[in-house]
Design a protein around this motif. Structure first.
Motif, short mmCIF file in Angstrom:
data_model
loop_
_atom_site.label_atom_id
_atom_site.label_comp_id
_atom_site.label_asym_id
_atom_site.label_seq_id
_atom_site.Cartn_x
_atom_site.Cartn_y
_atom_site.Cartn_z
N ARG A 1 -3.48 -2.39 37.80
CA ARG A 1 -3.76 -1.22 36.93
C ARG A 1 -5.42 -0.61 37.20
O ARG A 1 -6.02 -0.94 37.68
CB ARG A 1 -3.88 -1.10 35.83
N PRO A 2 -5.03 0.21 38.49
CA PRO A 2 -3.55 0.92 38.56
C PRO A 2 -3.35 0.34 39.75
O PRO A 2 -3.36 -0.31 41.00
CB PRO A 2 -4.61 2.37 39.36
N VAL A 3 -1.55 0.70 40.08
CA VAL A 3 -0.76 -0.03 41.21
C VAL A 3 -1.28 0.57 42.27
O VAL A 3 -1.83 1.53 42.90
CB VAL A 3 0.89 0.42 40.82
N ASP A 4 -0.69 0.27 43.35
CA ASP A 4 -1.41 0.40 45.06
C ASP A 4 -0.01 0.34 44.87
O ASP A 4 0.14 -0.01 45.62
CB ASP A 4 -1.86 -0.96 45.66
N ALA A 5 -0.17 1.48 45.18
CA ALA A 5 1.54 2.28 45.45
C ALA A 5 1.71 2.43 46.92
O ALA A 5 2.83 2.17 47.28
CB ALA A 5 1.76 3.80 45.08
N PRO B 1 0.81 -12.93 26.42
CA PRO B 1 2.01 -12.85 27.18
C PRO B 1 2.30 -11.35 26.78
O PRO B 1 2.60 -10.26 27.83
CB PRO B 1 2.84 -12.51 26.94
N ARG B 2 1.79 -10.71 25.48
CA ARG B 2 2.10 -8.81 25.71
C ARG B 2 0.61 -8.41 26.31
O ARG B 2 0.96 -6.62 25.84
CB ARG B 2 2.63 -8.81 23.90
N ASP B 3 -0.51 -8.47 26.01
CA ASP B 3 -1.37 -7.30 26.52
C ASP B 3 -0.88 -6.35 27.45
O ASP B 3 -2.38 -5.75 26.73
CB ASP B 3 -2.35 -8.71 26.53
N VAL B 4 -1.10 -7.65 28.37
CA VAL B 4 -0.96 -5.67 29.01
C VAL B 4 -0.09 -4.68 28.89
O VAL B 4 -0.08 -3.68 29.63
CB VAL B 4 -1.05 -5.80 30.96
N ALA B 5 0.54 -5.27 28.53
CA ALA B 5 2.04 -4.32 27.88
C ALA B 5 1.90 -3.12 27.22
O ALA B 5 1.81 -2.35 27.53
CB ALA B 5 3.15 -5.18 27.57
N LEU B 6 0.35 -3.77 26.74
CA LEU B 6 0.30 -3.26 25.18
C LEU B 6 -0.32 -1.94 25.93
O LEU B 6 -0.64 -0.35 26.17
CB LEU B 6 -0.35 -4.00 23.91
N LEU B 7 -1.90 -2.39 26.90
CA LEU B 7 -2.53 -1.31 27.54
C LEU B 7 -1.99 -0.56 28.59
O LEU B 7 -1.79 1.03 28.22
CB LEU B 7 -3.70 -2.81 28.20
N ASP B 8 -0.80 -0.97 28.10
CA ASP B 8 0.16 0.31 29.27
C ASP B 8 0.85 1.85 28.41
O ASP B 8 1.06 2.76 29.48
CB ASP B 8 1.28 -0.20 30.36
N THR B 9 0.44 1.47 27.50
CA THR B 9 0.85 2.44 26.69
C THR B 9 -0.23 3.60 25.98
O THR B 9 -0.50 4.24 25.63
CB THR B 9 1.84 2.07 24.99
N LEU B 10 -1.90 3.04 26.72
CA LEU B 10 -2.11 3.80 27.10
C LEU B 10 -3.17 4.63 27.90
O LEU B 10 -2.24 4.01 29.26
CB LEU B 10 -3.91 3.01 26.25
N ASP B 11 -4.27 5.48 27.85
CA ASP B 11 -4.76 6.13 29.22
C ASP B 11 -5.48 5.27 30.03
O ASP B 11 -6.35 5.62 28.66
CB ASP B 11 -4.32 7.12 29.23
N GLY B 12 -6.04 5.30 30.96
CA GLY B 12 -7.11 5.23 32.08
C GLY B 12 -7.99 3.93 32.09
O GLY B 12 -9.15 3.44 31.82
N TRP B 13 -6.55 2.61 31.91
CA TRP B 13 -7.97 1.88 32.01
C TRP B 13 -6.98 0.99 33.49
O TRP B 13 -6.38 0.85 33.78
CB TRP B 13 -5.98 0.79 31.29
N THR B 14 -8.43 0.04 33.37
CA THR B 14 -8.02 -0.26 35.29
C THR B 14 -7.74 -2.23 34.63
O THR B 14 -8.41 -2.69 33.52
CB THR B 14 -9.40 -0.40 36.30
N VAL B 15 -7.13 -2.91 35.41
CA VAL B 15 -6.74 -4.13 34.72
C VAL B 15 -6.66 -5.30 36.34
O VAL B 15 -6.18 -4.71 37.25
CB VAL B 15 -5.44 -4.47 34.11
#
Length: 315
Positions: A231-235, A135-149
């Motif tokens: 990621r990225p969020v569709d703001a 369950p922690r995978d996306v939270a960890l990737l959020d600490t890095l730049d440039g990832w599409t999820v």
């Protein structure tokens, strides 16, 4: 319990045209992608090797490093430096958590791309226990730049998302889940889409939780916004759908992972945010996937209690 395993959970076979689940869709697609694109190389760490049926002439572009997850990602980084496009696959904790330093340095710091494809979701193979829960995978990737999820919610969404991912050179995470919605969503682009209108709140349903959210909010005056590419969020879509301050975020991974991004997208507006997802508490449970859904309040009954109570509190 060992922190890794060479034993894969059993996959239920389906037809080539209608894969039984997202993981089967992924395995069935890989040989075709390898045949179509000479840049493509698949990197495994034992998991999945027994299910991938690749013709002999393509077998040289499937690399199995064994139970060495740090090497898995480092190998992908080296291959990317040569101009190849690595598709890297295992369970989420072995793909993001254990080799996080390699994800950070061998991909991010070196400025190269890869497509990371996980299977198992947050607790999709309960018999594997906590070592296989992710369950922690996306939270960890959020600490890095440039990832599409991407978080597909149906087996039919896997092919268009993966084809788009391998065609680029960037860093992409495709998170396959063992549960799926009844019907595929439109993933021709990354937009979040309103699937139900409502006036007393907005529920953002991420990937495979959509059907549960729709069932849980049946009869409630809330809108439902579905997100597959998170990621990225569709703001723009989020802002257009959030007509009132009450927003509920339902994610299939760690609770609150996207809360800061939702708050940022709505930073100039009043906001009451309820984040639902996998609990941070250590439950030490096995059981079945449905048991874990209930434990974390992600079953239909739990979601309805949470959403109904939150929306009612603002009246």
């Amino acid at each position: 319990m060992s922190s890794t395993t060479t034993t894969d959970p059993v996959i239920t076979s389906g037809s080539a045209s209608a894969p039984a689940d997202q993981r089967e869709a992924f395995y069935g697609l890989l040989p075709r992608l390898l045949a179509d694109d000479d840049r493509l190389v698949v990197v495994l760490a034992a998991v999945g090797a027994g299910y991938l049926d690749v013709p002999e002439e393509l077998a040289g572009r499937v690399v199995d490093v064994g139970i060495r997850e740090q090497l898995l990602v480092s190998t992908a980084g080296g291959l990317a430096l040569t101009g190849l496009r690595p598709v890297v696959h295992t369970f989420p904790p072995f793909l993001v958590e254990r080799p996080f330093e390699q994800v950070k340095l061998d991909l991010g710091h070196q400025g190269v791309g890869a497509v990371l494809v996980s299977a198992g979701g947050s607790y999709g193979w309960p018999a594997g226990g906590a070592t296989h829960f992710g369950p922690r995978d996306v939270a960890l990737l959020d600490t890095l730049d440039g990832w599409t999820v991407h978080a597909p919610g149906h087996p039919a969404e896997v092919e268009p998302l993966l084809r788009r991912a391998v065609a680029g050179d960037d860093r992409v995470y495709l998170r396959l889940d063992p549960t799926s919605n009844a019907r595929p969503a439109d993933v021709t682009d990354d937009r979040w889409r309103v699937v139900r209108e409502g006036g007393c709140g907005l529920v953002v349903a991420v990937g495979p939780v959509l059907d549960r959210v729709l069932a849980a909010t049946e009869g409630l005056d809330v809108a439902v916004l579905h997100a597959v590419t998170v990621r990225p969020v569709d703001a723009a879509a989020l802002r257009a759908a959030a007509h009132v301050p009450e927003v509920v975020l339902v994610e299939p991974w760690l609770r609150g992972t996207s809360s800061h991004l939702v708050a940022e997208a709505l930073r100039d507006r009043p906001l009451r945010l309820l984040a639902l997802g996998v609990d941070r508490a250590e439950h030490r449970a096995y059981g079945e996937v449905a048991d874990h859904d209930r434990l974390h309040g992600l079953d239909v009954a739990g979601l309805r209690r949470s959403v109904q109570g939150f929306v009612a509190a603002q009246r």
